[in-house]
Design a protein around this motif. Structure first.
Motif, mmCIF file in Angstrom:
data_model
loop_
_atom_site.group_PDB
_atom_site.id
_atom_site.type_symbol
_atom_site.label_atom_id
_atom_site.label_comp_id
_atom_site.label_asym_id
_atom_site.label_seq_id
_atom_site.Cartn_x
_atom_site.Cartn_y
_atom_site.Cartn_z
ATOM 1 N N ILE A 91 17.578 111.835 33.260
ATOM 2 C CA ILE A 91 18.428 110.976 33.949
ATOM 3 C C ILE A 91 19.601 111.856 34.507
ATOM 4 N N LYS A 92 20.265 112.614 33.364
ATOM 5 C CA LYS A 92 21.361 113.395 33.779
ATOM 6 C C LYS A 92 21.020 114.708 34.984
ATOM 7 N N ILE A 93 19.771 115.192 34.759
ATOM 8 C CA ILE A 93 19.378 116.268 35.404
ATOM 9 C C ILE A 93 19.292 115.669 36.992
ATOM 10 N N MET A 94 18.726 114.521 37.185
ATOM 11 C CA MET A 94 18.376 113.776 38.429
ATOM 12 C C MET A 94 19.692 113.448 39.070
ATOM 13 N N GLU A 95 20.501 112.827 38.244
ATOM 14 C CA GLU A 95 22.210 112.620 38.818
ATOM 15 C C GLU A 95 22.623 113.828 39.398
ATOM 16 N N CYS A 96 22.617 114.976 38.710
ATOM 17 C CA CYS A 96 23.067 116.328 39.153
ATOM 18 C C CYS A 96 22.435 116.484 40.471
ATOM 19 N N SER A 97 21.163 116.598 40.273
ATOM 20 C CA SER A 97 20.434 116.951 41.572
ATOM 21 C C SER A 97 20.565 116.144 42.741
ATOM 22 N N GLU A 98 20.898 114.666 42.695
ATOM 23 C CA GLU A 98 21.209 114.153 43.792
ATOM 24 C C GLU A 98 22.599 114.043 44.387
ATOM 25 N N ASN A 99 23.426 114.491 43.521
ATOM 26 C CA ASN A 99 24.882 114.604 43.793
ATOM 27 C C ASN A 99 25.216 116.181 44.337
ATOM 28 N N GLY A 100 23.903 116.876 44.907
ATOM 29 C CA GLY A 100 24.110 118.161 45.615
ATOM 30 C C GLY A 100 24.699 119.088 44.604
ATOM 31 N N ARG A 101 24.524 119.012 43.470
ATOM 32 C CA ARG A 101 25.405 119.939 42.408
ATOM 33 C C ARG A 101 24.447 121.061 42.102
ATOM 34 N N LYS A 102 23.134 120.857 42.369
ATOM 35 C CA LYS A 102 22.077 121.919 42.058
ATOM 36 C C LYS A 102 20.790 121.781 42.781
ATOM 37 N N PRO A 103 20.182 122.855 42.996
ATOM 38 C CA PRO A 103 18.820 122.491 43.731
ATOM 39 C C PRO A 103 17.649 121.563 42.874
ATOM 40 N N PRO A 104 16.822 121.109 43.801
ATOM 41 C CA PRO A 104 15.884 120.248 42.744
ATOM 42 C C PRO A 104 15.184 120.838 41.667
ATOM 43 N N VAL A 105 14.782 120.009 40.798
ATOM 44 C CA VAL A 105 14.061 120.413 39.385
ATOM 45 C C VAL A 105 12.818 121.032 39.705
ATOM 46 N N LEU A 106 12.459 121.896 38.821
ATOM 47 C CA LEU A 106 11.185 122.532 38.992
ATOM 48 C C LEU A 106 10.243 121.882 37.694
ATOM 49 N N PRO A 107 9.292 121.107 37.796
ATOM 50 C CA PRO A 107 8.398 120.641 36.956
ATOM 51 C C PRO A 107 7.544 121.532 36.469
ATOM 52 N N VAL A 108 7.187 121.557 35.239
ATOM 53 C CA VAL A 108 6.007 122.327 34.701
ATOM 54 C C VAL A 108 5.208 121.309 34.002
ATOM 55 N N TYR A 109 3.881 121.432 34.285
ATOM 56 C CA TYR A 109 3.103 120.238 33.464
ATOM 57 C C TYR A 109 2.531 120.874 32.339
ATOM 58 N N PHE A 110 2.502 120.578 31.215
ATOM 59 C CA PHE A 110 1.944 121.273 29.996
ATOM 60 C C PHE A 110 1.016 120.303 29.417
ATOM 61 N N ASN A 111 -0.270 120.538 29.608
ATOM 62 C CA ASN A 111 -1.331 119.563 29.012
ATOM 63 C C ASN A 111 -1.071 117.933 29.107
ATOM 64 N N VAL A 112 -0.677 117.927 30.584
ATOM 65 C CA VAL A 112 -0.593 116.336 31.143
ATOM 66 C C VAL A 112 -0.954 116.720 32.594
ATOM 67 N N ALA A 113 -1.436 115.596 32.997
ATOM 68 C CA ALA A 113 -1.839 115.712 34.513
ATOM 69 C C ALA A 113 -0.537 115.375 35.481
ATOM 70 N N LYS A 114 -0.340 116.117 36.316
ATOM 71 C CA LYS A 114 0.714 115.648 37.299
ATOM 72 C C LYS A 114 0.848 114.201 37.841
ATOM 73 N N SER A 115 -0.629 113.835 38.007
ATOM 74 C CA SER A 115 -0.724 112.412 38.451
ATOM 75 C C SER A 115 -0.276 111.329 37.359
ATOM 76 N N ASP A 116 -0.506 111.652 36.167
ATOM 77 C CA ASP A 116 0.164 110.871 34.822
ATOM 78 C C ASP A 116 1.474 110.670 34.996
ATOM 79 N N VAL A 117 2.194 111.892 35.032
ATOM 80 C CA VAL A 117 3.501 111.719 35.446
ATOM 81 C C VAL A 117 4.030 111.077 36.781
#
Length: 136
Positions: A91-117
């Motif tokens: 939640i905090k990461i997304m709040e910071c990203s949406e407020n323009g304080r940092k670039p978007p988040v880089l997700p890494v899917y570790f033994n989980v399908a992207k579609s599940d997330v």
């Protein structure tokens, strides 16, 4: 391994006052958000690879460090959404990203399908439904 690398940040200086003020806000290049389950199998390796490339990286669970990081990497595994602390970090990461304080988040899917997330299926769906139920 908890904590950050003792390496100077790699960000270059900016010629504009706004850019200089923004870059002075950041302390870390990267914040790693992960569930402990991934530490030995993946996160430790990623953390040390970033440090070896002179990328100042914070790994741990501090909301202020999220604010002071130029970007975040989420190590998403099937257990990530079962941790209230991981969800609070997200939640905090997304709040910071949406407020323009940092670039978007880089997700890494570790033994989980992207579609599940993405579509909250299987373990993600169950965990998010349980999380929503707690919030009511």
């Amino acid at each position: 391994m908890k904590g950050r690398g003792q390496i100077v940040t790699t960000g270059g200086s900016s010629s504009s006052d706004k850019g200089a003020a923004l870059s002075s806000h950041f302390r870390y290049d990267v914040f790693l958000s992960f569930r402990g389950y991934t530490r030995l199998k993946f996160t430790d390796t990623l953390y040390h690879a970033l440090i070896n490339k002179r990328i100042d990286t914070f790994e741990g669970s501090l909301l202020e460090a999220i604010e002071r990081s130029m970007m975040s990497i989420l190590i998403l595994c099937h257990k990530y959404p079962t941790s209230q602390w991981c969800l609070d970090e997200l939640i905090k990461i997304m709040e910071c990203s949406e407020n323009g304080r940092k670039p978007p988040v880089l997700p890494v899917y570790f033994n989980v399908a992207k579609s599940d997330v993405q579509f909250q299926l299987n373990e993600y769906g169950k965990a998010m439904a349980a999380h929503e139920e707690k919030g009511r």
